[in-house]
Design an enzyme around this catalytic site. Structure first.
Site, PDB file in Angstrom:
ATOM      1  N   ASN A   1      -0.886   3.944   1.203  1.00  0.00           N
ATOM      2  CA  ASN A   1      -1.787   4.721   2.042  1.00  0.00           C
ATOM      3  C   ASN A   1      -1.388   4.537   3.517  1.00  0.00           C
ATOM      4  O   ASN A   1      -1.629   3.491   4.115  1.00  0.00           O
ATOM      5  CB  ASN A   1      -3.232   4.246   1.794  1.00  0.00           C
ATOM      6  CG  ASN A   1      -4.246   5.074   2.540  1.00  0.00           C
ATOM      7  OD1 ASN A   1      -4.011   5.485   3.672  1.00  0.00           O
ATOM      8  ND2 ASN A   1      -5.387   5.319   1.908  1.00  0.00           N
TER       9      ASN A   1
ATOM     10  N   HIS B   1     -14.702  -1.772   9.176  1.00  0.00           N
ATOM     11  CA  HIS B   1     -14.535  -2.769   8.109  1.00  0.00           C
ATOM     12  C   HIS B   1     -13.097  -3.311   8.099  1.00  0.00           C
ATOM     13  O   HIS B   1     -12.865  -4.496   8.000  1.00  0.00           O
ATOM     14  CB  HIS B   1     -14.842  -2.094   6.764  1.00  0.00           C
ATOM     15  CG  HIS B   1     -14.297  -0.685   6.658  1.00  0.00           C
ATOM     16  ND1 HIS B   1     -14.764   0.334   7.452  1.00  0.00           N
ATOM     17  CD2 HIS B   1     -13.282  -0.150   5.936  1.00  0.00           C
ATOM     18  CE1 HIS B   1     -14.090   1.437   7.195  1.00  0.00           C
ATOM     19  NE2 HIS B   1     -13.179   1.173   6.291  1.00  0.00           N
ATOM     20  N   ARG B   2     -12.133  -2.379   8.176  1.00  0.00           N
ATOM     21  CA  ARG B   2     -10.713  -2.774   8.094  1.00  0.00           C
ATOM     22  C   ARG B   2     -10.334  -3.639   9.301  1.00  0.00           C
ATOM     23  O   ARG B   2      -9.605  -4.606   9.183  1.00  0.00           O
ATOM     24  CB  ARG B   2      -9.855  -1.507   8.029  1.00  0.00           C
ATOM     25  CG  ARG B   2      -8.367  -1.754   7.870  1.00  0.00           C
ATOM     26  CD  ARG B   2      -7.630  -0.520   7.393  1.00  0.00           C
ATOM     27  NE  ARG B   2      -8.017  -0.152   6.047  1.00  0.00           N
ATOM     28  CZ  ARG B   2      -8.826   0.872   5.730  1.00  0.00           C
ATOM     29  NH1 ARG B   2      -9.296   1.663   6.678  1.00  0.00           N
ATOM     30  NH2 ARG B   2      -9.149   1.111   4.482  1.00  0.00           N
TER      31      ARG B   2
ATOM     32  N   ASP C   1      -8.002  -3.722  -0.636  1.00  0.00           N
ATOM     33  CA  ASP C   1      -8.747  -2.749  -1.427  1.00  0.00           C
ATOM     34  C   ASP C   1     -10.036  -2.484  -0.678  1.00  0.00           C
ATOM     35  O   ASP C   1     -10.672  -3.416  -0.165  1.00  0.00           O
ATOM     36  CB  ASP C   1      -9.024  -3.299  -2.833  1.00  0.00           C
ATOM     37  CG  ASP C   1      -9.175  -2.177  -3.851  1.00  0.00           C
ATOM     38  OD1 ASP C   1      -8.446  -1.167  -3.741  1.00  0.00           O
ATOM     39  OD2 ASP C   1     -10.008  -2.298  -4.764  1.00  0.00           O
TER      40      ASP C   1
ATOM     41  N   THR D   1       0.835  -1.207   0.000  1.00  0.00           N
ATOM     42  CA  THR D   1       0.000   0.000   0.000  1.00  0.00           C
ATOM     43  C   THR D   1       0.858   1.240   0.000  1.00  0.00           C
ATOM     44  O   THR D   1       1.997   1.223   0.461  1.00  0.00           O
ATOM     45  CB  THR D   1      -0.925   0.047   1.239  1.00  0.00           C
ATOM     46  OG1 THR D   1      -1.833   1.147   1.113  1.00  0.00           O
ATOM     47  CG2 THR D   1      -0.144   0.231   2.527  1.00  0.00           C
TER      48      THR D   1
HETATM   49  P1  ITT Z   1      -3.569   1.637  -1.797  1.00  0.00           P
HETATM   50  O1  ITT Z   1      -2.173   2.118  -2.016  1.00  0.00           O
HETATM   51  O2  ITT Z   1      -3.671   0.651  -0.674  1.00  0.00           O
HETATM   52  O3  ITT Z   1      -4.243   1.157  -3.044  1.00  0.00           O
HETATM   53  P2  ITT Z   1      -5.606   3.729  -1.825  1.00  0.00           P
HETATM   54  O4  ITT Z   1      -5.755   4.958  -0.999  1.00  0.00           O
HETATM   55  O5  ITT Z   1      -5.480   3.884  -3.325  1.00  0.00           O
HETATM   56  O6  ITT Z   1      -4.346   2.933  -1.237  1.00  0.00           O
HETATM   57  P3  ITT Z   1      -7.966   2.090  -2.258  1.00  0.00           P
HETATM   58  O7  ITT Z   1      -7.565   1.780  -3.639  1.00  0.00           O
HETATM   59  O8  ITT Z   1      -8.425   0.958  -1.409  1.00  0.00           O
HETATM   60  O9  ITT Z   1      -6.786   2.777  -1.447  1.00  0.00           O
HETATM   61  O10 ITT Z   1      -9.021   3.254  -2.373  1.00  0.00           O
HETATM   62  C1  ITT Z   1     -10.104   3.370  -1.587  1.00  0.00           C
HETATM   63  C2  ITT Z   1     -10.535   4.796  -1.448  1.00  0.00           C
HETATM   64  O11 ITT Z   1     -11.557   4.766  -0.474  1.00  0.00           O
HETATM   65  C3  ITT Z   1      -9.430   5.718  -0.971  1.00  0.00           C
HETATM   66  O12 ITT Z   1      -9.368   6.840  -1.785  1.00  0.00           O
HETATM   67  C4  ITT Z   1      -9.845   6.172   0.403  1.00  0.00           C
HETATM   68  O13 ITT Z   1      -9.888   7.561   0.469  1.00  0.00           O
HETATM   69  C5  ITT Z   1     -11.223   5.579   0.620  1.00  0.00           C
HETATM   70  N1  ITT Z   1     -11.161   4.775   1.842  1.00  0.00           N
HETATM   71  C6  ITT Z   1     -10.559   3.572   2.022  1.00  0.00           C
HETATM   72  N2  ITT Z   1     -10.685   3.163   3.289  1.00  0.00           N
HETATM   73  C7  ITT Z   1     -11.373   4.123   3.938  1.00  0.00           C
HETATM   74  C8  ITT Z   1     -11.800   4.294   5.263  1.00  0.00           C
HETATM   75  O14 ITT Z   1     -11.519   3.410   6.209  1.00  0.00           O
HETATM   76  N3  ITT Z   1     -12.468   5.400   5.564  1.00  0.00           N
HETATM   77  C9  ITT Z   1     -12.755   6.314   4.633  1.00  0.00           C
HETATM   78  N4  ITT Z   1     -12.379   6.252   3.359  1.00  0.00           N
HETATM   79  C10 ITT Z   1     -11.686   5.160   3.003  1.00  0.00           C
END
Ligand code: ITT
Length: 198
Positions: free
Chosen positions: A12, A179-180, A71, A10
Site C-alpha cells: 500500500n 493513528h498511523r 495492519d 506492504t
Molecule cells: P498491506 O499491504 O499493508 O496489507 P492493505 O491496504 O491491505 O495494505 P490493511 O490490510 O491494513 O492494508 O487494510 C486496511 C484497510 O483499511 C485498507 O483497505 C485501507 O483502505 C483501510 N485503511 C487503512 N489505513 C487507512 C487510513 O489511514 N485511512 C483510511 N483507510 C485506511
C-alpha cells in the site's frame, strides 16, 4: 548521518508515503515493490496484531532481514468493532475502497451513534524478536463521502477535534490526528533508543 534502510512489508503506497513523512530524514523505507518482492501476504487472523505479525514474519523469513509491517482497521462502535480486521475486505475479498465505503454507509443507515476509531498496529521483526506499536485515532463516521484526498475510508471519517474528513485534508493535516502517525512515533522512539543500525 547514514540512512537506516527499513523494509516495509506492504503493498500500500499510501501507507508508505504517510510513514515516510513521519520518519523524516535518517530512515529510508523500501516497500515490497521497492525491494523487488512481488507477493500479496495473506491476512488470515482475527486480530490486527496477529495479521501485522504475519506480514512482518513472512517477509523476515523470505529476506532474512529485519523488517516491519502494519495492519490497520476502522472500528465502528455501533457495529461491534466492524469492519475492524476486515477493513480491506469488508464488501468482499476483491472489494475496492469505494465498495467498502458504500457497504459501511449502508450498514449504518439510521444509526445515531457514529463513533469510530482507526487503529494501527506496527510489527517490527528484529532478529528473532517481534516488537509492536499501536496508534488510535478516535472520530465519527460521516453520513456521506466528503473529499478526494487520502485513501480507503478517509472520505467518511472525521477525527476528533477536526471539522472535516481525512479525505478533505492534506497528508500533513491528516498526520496531526493520525493513528498511523501515533504508532510510527512510538516506533521511531524505539529505533532511536535502541540505536538500531540497520
Ligand atoms: P498491506 O499491504 O499493508 O496489507 P492493505 O491496504 O491491505 O495494505 P490493511 O490490510 O491494513 O492494508 O487494510 C486496511 C484497510 O483499511 C485498507 O483497505 C485501507 O483502505 C483501510 N485503511 C487503512 N489505513 C487507512 C487510513 O489511514 N485511512 C483510511 N483507510 C485506511
Amino acid at each position: 548521518m547514514k540512512n537506516s534502510v527499513l523494509v516495509f512489508a506492504t503493498n500500500n503506497k499510501h501507507k508508505a508515503d504517510e510513514i515516510r513523512q513521519v520518519l523524516g530524514e535518517g530512515f529510508e523505507i523500501k516497500t515490497l515493490r521497492d525491494a523487488g518482492i512481488l507477493i500479496d501476504i495473506p491476512e488470515p487472523h482475527a486480530t490486527l496484531k496477529e495479521n501485522a505479525r504475519e506480514k512482518s514474519s513472512v517477509i523476515k523469513k523470505l529476506t532474512g532481514k529485519d523488517c516491519f509491517s502494519e495492519d490497520t482497521g476502522l472500528e465502528v462502535f455501533a457495529l461491534n468493532g466492524a469492519p475492524g480486521v476486515k477493513s480491506a475486505r469488508y464488501a468482499g475479498d476483491e472489494a475496492n475502497a469505494e465498495q467498502n465505503i458504500k457497504k459501511l454507509l449502508a450498514d449504518m443507515v439510521g444509526m445515531d451513534n457514529r463513533t469510530a476509531q482507526f487503529r494501527t498496529v506496527i510489527s517490527f521483526m528484529r532478529g528473532e524478536q517481534e516488537y509492536q506499536f499501536e496508534g488510535i485515532c478516535k472520530g465519527q463516521v460521516t453520513l456521506a463521502e466528503k473529499g478526494v484526498g487520502g485513501f480507503g475510508y478517509d472520505p467518511v471519517f472525521i477525527p476528533e477535534g477536526a471539522d472535516k474528513t481525512f479525505g478533505e485534508m492534506t497528508m500533513a493535516e491528516k498526520a496531526m490526528f493520525s493513528h498511523r502517525k501515533k504508532a510510527t512515533e512510538q516506533f521511531i522512539s524505539f529505533l532511536k533508543n535502541e540505536a538500531w543500525q540497520g
